[in-house]
Write an enzyme that holds these catalytic residues in place. Sequence first.
Site: not given
Length: 276
Positions: A91-94, A122
């Site tokens: 879950d990095a939301k880059r 993510t």
Amino acid sequence: MSRSQLIGQIKQKKSFLCVGLDTDITRIPEFLKSYPDPIFEFNKRIIDATQDLCVSYKPNAAFYESRGVKGLQSLISTWQYLPKDTLNIIDAKRGDIGNTSDMYAKAFFDEDASGMSFDAITITPYMGNDSVTPYLKYDGKWIILLALTSSVGSKDFQYLETEDGHLYETVIKKANTWAGADKLMFVVGATKSTEFTDIRKHAPDNFLLVPGVGAQGGSLEDVCQYGMTKDCGLLVNSSRGIIYASNGEDFADAARAEALKLQQQMQVELEKAGVI
């Protein structure tokens, strides 16, 4: 992990539970802090206690990156320990473009470069196709795009009106022209369960990663009523409600008990929908 393998795991374990490893050094039991890597020791025991009850694990990168080199080593050790029959999500939301996205993809998908090769990541889609395509170059990997979140701030942008409806609907429709349901999932908050009907109009076959059940007040029954498909189509994440069920030496047993409660509820919903 392929789509068919994921569906197979859901049917075998009678579960669509994703356990979030949002491991905070300030919240783990005190006795673990005498170990060389307390974060990994905590994660290891959570994994041992829950792996037969869930189909996915999701470490949140911020909890590891915030600890610098030590945290990254904990993340690498955790990835190495994660069961290979579960979908392992970072879950990095880059959400950057060009060479930057290439490097982010390498960081989380290229084991030779970084020591890690997660199954999925993510991504925030605000910068469009350029922020997604670098990850699609990796065979067998999933991209999970933020679509509609449970946060209060979701109303700032995600509900803006566009020619396709709301902005989150535009995101889903456009993204599905970049990749198919065998590579692309969407994040949809559990507290938005009534919007699942509209989302399924645009994403009938995509898996949805659903945070917000439990600690954030989302209803598993509502999520399943509006969002479940013939293949299940859901990964419901629980983090704090499972991993911090106890802060004593029994924390792993307590985590298992909470995961088991969710798995049993999920089994009922899967049976009700005819998935199993």
